[in-house]
Write an enzyme that holds these catalytic residues in place. Structure first.
Site, PDB file in Angstrom:
ATOM      1  N   ASP A  13      22.731 -48.233 118.282  1.00  0.00           N
ATOM      2  CA  ASP A  13      21.452 -47.707 117.813  1.00  0.00           C
ATOM      3  C   ASP A  13      21.529 -47.600 116.300  1.00  0.00           C
ATOM      4  OD1 ASP A  13      18.851 -46.403 117.973  1.00  0.00           O
ATOM      5  OD2 ASP A  13      19.896 -44.568 117.440  1.00  0.00           O
ATOM      6  N   SER A  14      20.373 -47.371 115.684  1.00  0.00           N
ATOM      7  CA  SER A  14      20.347 -47.166 114.236  1.00  0.00           C
ATOM      8  C   SER A  14      21.072 -45.879 113.848  1.00  0.00           C
ATOM      9  CB  SER A  14      18.902 -47.115 113.756  1.00  0.00           C
ATOM     10  OG  SER A  14      18.186 -46.130 114.484  1.00  0.00           O
ATOM     11  N   TYR A  45      15.810 -47.580 111.011  1.00  0.00           N
ATOM     12  CA  TYR A  45      15.398 -48.973 111.165  1.00  0.00           C
ATOM     13  C   TYR A  45      13.870 -49.080 111.282  1.00  0.00           C
ATOM     14  CZ  TYR A  45      20.181 -50.609 112.322  1.00  0.00           C
ATOM     15  OH  TYR A  45      21.509 -50.950 112.306  1.00  0.00           O
ATOM     16  N   CYS A  76      18.332 -48.997 120.523  1.00  0.00           N
ATOM     17  CA  CYS A  76      17.301 -48.789 119.512  1.00  0.00           C
ATOM     18  C   CYS A  76      16.047 -49.601 119.867  1.00  0.00           C
ATOM     19  CB  CYS A  76      17.838 -49.239 118.154  1.00  0.00           C
ATOM     20  SG  CYS A  76      16.664 -49.045 116.812  1.00  0.00           S
ATOM     21  N   ASN A  77      14.925 -48.917 119.973  1.00  0.00           N
ATOM     22  CA  ASN A  77      13.675 -49.617 120.303  1.00  0.00           C
ATOM     23  C   ASN A  77      13.292 -50.618 119.224  1.00  0.00           C
ATOM     24  OD1 ASN A  77      11.870 -48.050 122.694  1.00  0.00           O
ATOM     25  ND2 ASN A  77      13.606 -46.943 121.859  1.00  0.00           N
ATOM     26  N   GLU A 155      15.280 -34.692 115.367  1.00  0.00           N
ATOM     27  CA  GLU A 155      16.608 -34.446 114.795  1.00  0.00           C
ATOM     28  C   GLU A 155      16.757 -32.999 114.341  1.00  0.00           C
ATOM     29  OE1 GLU A 155      18.120 -37.447 112.176  1.00  0.00           O
ATOM     30  OE2 GLU A 155      17.629 -39.035 113.601  1.00  0.00           O
ATOM     31  N   CYS A 186      10.633 -44.967 121.683  1.00  0.00           N
ATOM     32  CA  CYS A 186      11.560 -44.645 120.598  1.00  0.00           C
ATOM     33  C   CYS A 186      12.641 -43.738 121.166  1.00  0.00           C
ATOM     34  CB  CYS A 186      10.811 -43.930 119.468  1.00  0.00           C
ATOM     35  SG  CYS A 186      11.888 -43.387 118.116  1.00  0.00           S
ATOM     36  N   THR A 187      13.860 -43.958 120.686  1.00  0.00           N
ATOM     37  CA  THR A 187      15.008 -43.204 121.199  1.00  0.00           C
ATOM     38  C   THR A 187      14.831 -41.690 121.108  1.00  0.00           C
ATOM     39  OG1 THR A 187      15.917 -43.500 118.978  1.00  0.00           O
ATOM     40  CG2 THR A 187      16.766 -44.936 120.717  1.00  0.00           C
ATOM     41  N   HIS A 188      14.085 -41.236 120.092  1.00  0.00           N
ATOM     42  CA  HIS A 188      14.011 -39.796 119.837  1.00  0.00           C
ATOM     43  C   HIS A 188      12.977 -39.057 120.690  1.00  0.00           C
ATOM     44  CE1 HIS A 188      16.206 -41.130 116.346  1.00  0.00           C
ATOM     45  NE2 HIS A 188      16.303 -39.914 115.851  1.00  0.00           N
TER      46      HIS A 188
HETATM   47  N1  DGL Z   1      16.305 -45.639 116.977  1.00  0.00           N
HETATM   48  C1  DGL Z   1      15.004 -45.921 116.423  1.00  0.00           C
HETATM   49  C2  DGL Z   1      14.105 -46.482 117.516  1.00  0.00           C
HETATM   50  O1  DGL Z   1      14.287 -46.229 118.685  1.00  0.00           O
HETATM   51  C3  DGL Z   1      14.383 -44.687 115.794  1.00  0.00           C
HETATM   52  C4  DGL Z   1      15.039 -44.246 114.504  1.00  0.00           C
HETATM   53  C5  DGL Z   1      14.948 -45.282 113.401  1.00  0.00           C
HETATM   54  O2  DGL Z   1      13.853 -45.492 112.843  1.00  0.00           O
HETATM   55  O3  DGL Z   1      15.978 -45.899 113.106  1.00  0.00           O
HETATM   56  O4  DGL Z   1      13.195 -47.203 117.216  1.00  0.00           O
END
Ligand code: DGL
Length: 272
Positions: A13-14, A45, A76-77, A155, A186-188
């Site tokens: 993931d990012s 990302y 990461c999406n 976060e 999105c992961t979050h």
């Molecule tokens: N992990 C990213 C996603 O799922 C979210 C955080 C980022 O912007 O890197 O798209």
């Protein structure tokens, strides 16, 4: 030679967010070894171009493949949305991204055929979820919305904070209209569910890609005869910046203490 099924799953993931996917993998596949890479030096990302994210994704992936993994999960999406074809082309191991499993589930669950997708700017701009949803059900009506403020709120641990509820209202209240199924792209976002739920009410089905990706990984391991039987497991995390913040925030995303975490320098020769 080491049994291939004993090799770890590689997950990248990012940064921290992919730990929600790792958490789902731990729950669904408790006997799989895992290696997680969070590219904390280059996060986020979601605001970067497809070209740059693809370069980072290839770079991360090469590191994990060099550790010896049997399957790669792109947690990461944003990276899944823009870099999956390049990763599949470059790698010999099976690759699973989060877009297709999430889209398949949302397409199957949508009653009225009105699906909303929320994600980072990069994910929304790529149109990857919309394409995947329409490939499953061409008659779907898909609307997309970038919700960039959700990432820092998650976060910060503010999933239930009044500020998160206000932000969710700003993003979603007028936008939702007839949406019956909302894809959390999105992961979050799983950490923002209390705030999102408050706006959507119980009538909208929320699809969180973490759980469906774990199901997709399980199916692929079975299909490739790579699933690992009952045995003790080993997990490790790598990060590209100092691990302090990852350790502090990550526990909340993973829902348990973090595996041993080490800082790595990806491709120190080129800094790529
Ligand atoms: N992990 C990213 C996603 O799922 C979210 C955080 C980022 O912007 O890197 O798209």
């Amino acid at each position: 030679m080491k049994n291939r099924s004993d090799m770890p799953l590689g997950v990248f993931d990012s940064g921290i967010g992919g730990l929600t996917v790792l958490r789902a993998i731990f729950e669904r596949l408790p006997f799989e070894n895992t290696l997680y890479l969070g590219d904390t030096a280059r996060v986020p990302y979601g605001t970067k171009s497809a070209e740059v994210v693809t370069r980072y994704a290839l770079n991360n992936t090469r590191f994990l493949v060099a550790q010896g993994i049997k399957l790669l999960v792109v947690a990461c999406n944003t990276a899944s949305a823009v870099a999956l074809p390049a990763l599949e082309k470059a790698l010999d191991v099976p690759v699973i991204g989060v877009i297709e499993p999430g889209a398949e589930r949302a397409a199957a669950l949508s009653g009225k055929g009105q699906v909303g997708v929320i994600g980072t700017e990069g994910t929304v701009a790529s149109g990857a979820y919309e394409r995947a949803l329409l490939a499953h059900r061409p008659e779907l009506k898909v609307r997309q919305r970038a919700c960039p403020l959700f990432v820092p709120l998650a976060e910060e641990g503010w999933g239930e904070h009044p500020v998160a509820r206000q932000v969710a209202k700003e993003y979603l209240a007028d936008w939702l209209e007839d949406v019956d199924t909302l894809l959390l792209g999105c992961t979050h976002y799983p950490l923002l569910v209390p705030a999102i739920r408050e706006v959507t009410g119980e009538g909208v089905t929320l699809v969180d890609s973490a759980g469906v990706v774990a199901d997709a990984v399980a199916a692929r391991l079975e299909a490739e005869d790579l699933a690992r039987g009952r045995a003790s497991v080993q997990h490790a995390c790598f990060v590209t910046d100092v691990p302090d913040r990852f350790r502090a925030v990550g526990t909340r995303f993973l829902g348990r203490p973090l595996p041993p975490t080490e800082q790595v320098d990806l491709d120190p020769g080129t800094g790529a």
